[in-house]
Design an enzyme around this catalytic site. Structure first.
Site, PDB file in Angstrom:
ATOM      1  N   ARG A  96       0.812  -1.212   0.000  1.00 25.42           N
ATOM      2  CA  ARG A  96       0.000   0.000   0.000  1.00 25.42           C
ATOM      3  C   ARG A  96       0.845   1.261   0.000  1.00 25.42           C
ATOM      4  O   ARG A  96       0.540   2.232  -0.707  1.00 25.42           O
ATOM      5  CB  ARG A  96      -0.941  -0.003   1.207  1.00 25.42           C
ATOM      6  N   LYS A 131       0.237  25.020  -5.858  1.00 32.00           N
ATOM      7  CA  LYS A 131      -0.845  24.360  -5.119  1.00 32.00           C
ATOM      8  C   LYS A 131      -0.578  22.854  -5.081  1.00 32.00           C
ATOM      9  O   LYS A 131      -1.255  22.052  -5.730  1.00 32.00           O
ATOM     10  CB  LYS A 131      -2.196  24.667  -5.771  1.00 32.00           C
ATOM     11  N   LYS A 163       0.968  39.561  -7.078  1.00 37.93           N
ATOM     12  CA  LYS A 163      -0.422  39.144  -7.120  1.00 37.93           C
ATOM     13  C   LYS A 163      -1.326  40.213  -6.506  1.00 37.93           C
ATOM     14  O   LYS A 163      -0.862  41.242  -6.009  1.00 37.93           O
ATOM     15  CB  LYS A 163      -0.591  37.795  -6.414  1.00 37.93           C
ATOM     16  N   GLU A 197       0.181  39.984 -11.938  1.00 38.14           N
ATOM     17  CA  GLU A 197      -1.188  39.513 -12.164  1.00 38.14           C
ATOM     18  C   GLU A 197      -2.090  40.713 -12.432  1.00 38.14           C
ATOM     19  O   GLU A 197      -2.060  41.700 -11.693  1.00 38.14           O
ATOM     20  CB  GLU A 197      -1.668  38.757 -10.919  1.00 38.14           C
ATOM     21  N   ASP A 218      -5.694  37.050 -15.054  1.00 37.13           N
ATOM     22  CA  ASP A 218      -6.427  36.318 -14.023  1.00 37.13           C
ATOM     23  C   ASP A 218      -7.930  36.380 -14.253  1.00 37.13           C
ATOM     24  O   ASP A 218      -8.533  37.451 -14.193  1.00 37.13           O
ATOM     25  CB  ASP A 218      -6.091  36.895 -12.647  1.00 37.13           C
TER      26      ASP A 218
END
Length: 279
Positions: A96, A131, A163, A197, A218
């Site tokens: 596993r 992410k 950003k 951005e 964006d």
């Protein structure tokens, strides 16, 4: 296997095996030997095989491992991937933990490949984001490359990306977007690239005039993306981002943008269904 991945493998083994394997210890003799095969239960792109097999090397002593295919292989259902010979008790214990790595990374590679194939008729490149699963960034970004995609920033020091929250913070101090770009360039190394951005064409025009090397569009509409490509005329690299999925990525690519970043490649790709069969 790099040191960070080696540590991750050790942590995974500790997580699964810190108190032993009660089922195998109760049922399977240490003297029983045999063969197991890792098999693809669905079509997909293989990634992470060396990492998965390293788990068997560490947990299943005196095993003999034969790789039948390499990472990047386009698997078909029921295709054999690797064969492991040795003590079945150790093989069952490692099963596993090993498959967790292999299923996850092959899932990322497979999903990335779907996006890459969808935009293959355009110049657009599919790129990932930060992410990622904590601790898995190196592996997940490797899986993206294996699937034909490209990596965006590997970490916060890998490039300047101004950003929305950076912009909001500095606008409260009286700076406009041009001022912010100039400040970033003034305070950063000349060797680092700068991306900003933007959310609309007015911001885009300002970023373009301030000579940002990369501009992130964006959540823009397709029409506005196409207008930005026309306005840019090759003066900056344009990246589309924000809620892009397999259904929309083709249309986004057809606007003429250079890059399309998709966070879902690493945070939402389903695992590829793989199994280990005792022969």
């Amino acid at each position: 296997i790099t040191p960070d991945i080696s540590k991750l493998i050790d942590l995974a083994i500790q997580e699964d095996y810190s108190m032993g394997d009660a089922t195998t210890e109760a049922l399977i003799s240490n003297t029983t030997v045999g063969t197991a095969t890792i098999v693809a239960d669905m079509d997909g792109i293989l990634a992470g095989l060396d990492v998965a097999l390293e788990v068997f090397i560490r947990l299943a002593q005196e095993t003999e491992i034969t790789k039948l295919v390499d990472d990047g292989t386009s698997l078909i259902k029921d295709q054999n991937i690797a064969v492991i010979n040795g003590k079945l008790s150790s093989i069952l214990t490692a099963e596993r933990t090993s498959l967790n790595f292999l299923r996850k990374l092959s899932g990322v590679a497979t999903e990335t490949h779907k996006y890459v194939e969808t935009v293959a008729h355009t110049k657009a490149l599919i790129v990932d984001t930060r992410k990622t699963t904590p601790g898995f960034r190196h592996l997940e970004k490797y899986a993206v490359r294996t699937g034909g995609g490209h990596n965006h920033r590997r970490n916060l020091g890998d490039g300047i990306l101004i950003k929305e929250n950076h912009t909001r913070t500095l606008k409260a101090e009286g700076l406009n977007l041009t001022d912010i770009i100039k400040k970033a360039r003034r305070n950063a190394s000349h060797t680092i690239k700068l991306e900003v951005e933007v959310e609309d064409l007015l911001q885009f025009q300002e970023a373009l005039e301030a000579k940002a090397e990369l501009i992130l569009l964006d959540n823009m509409s397709l029409d506005d993306m196409a207008k930005a490509v026309y306005m840019c005329d090759g003066r900056a690299i344009l990246e589309a981002s924000g809620g892009i999925n397999l259904q929309s990525v083709g249309q986004v690519a057809e606007t003429g943008v250079d890059l399309i970043s998709v966070g879902a490649l690493t945070h939402s790709s389903p695992d590829l269904d793989l199994s280990l069969d005792i022969n």
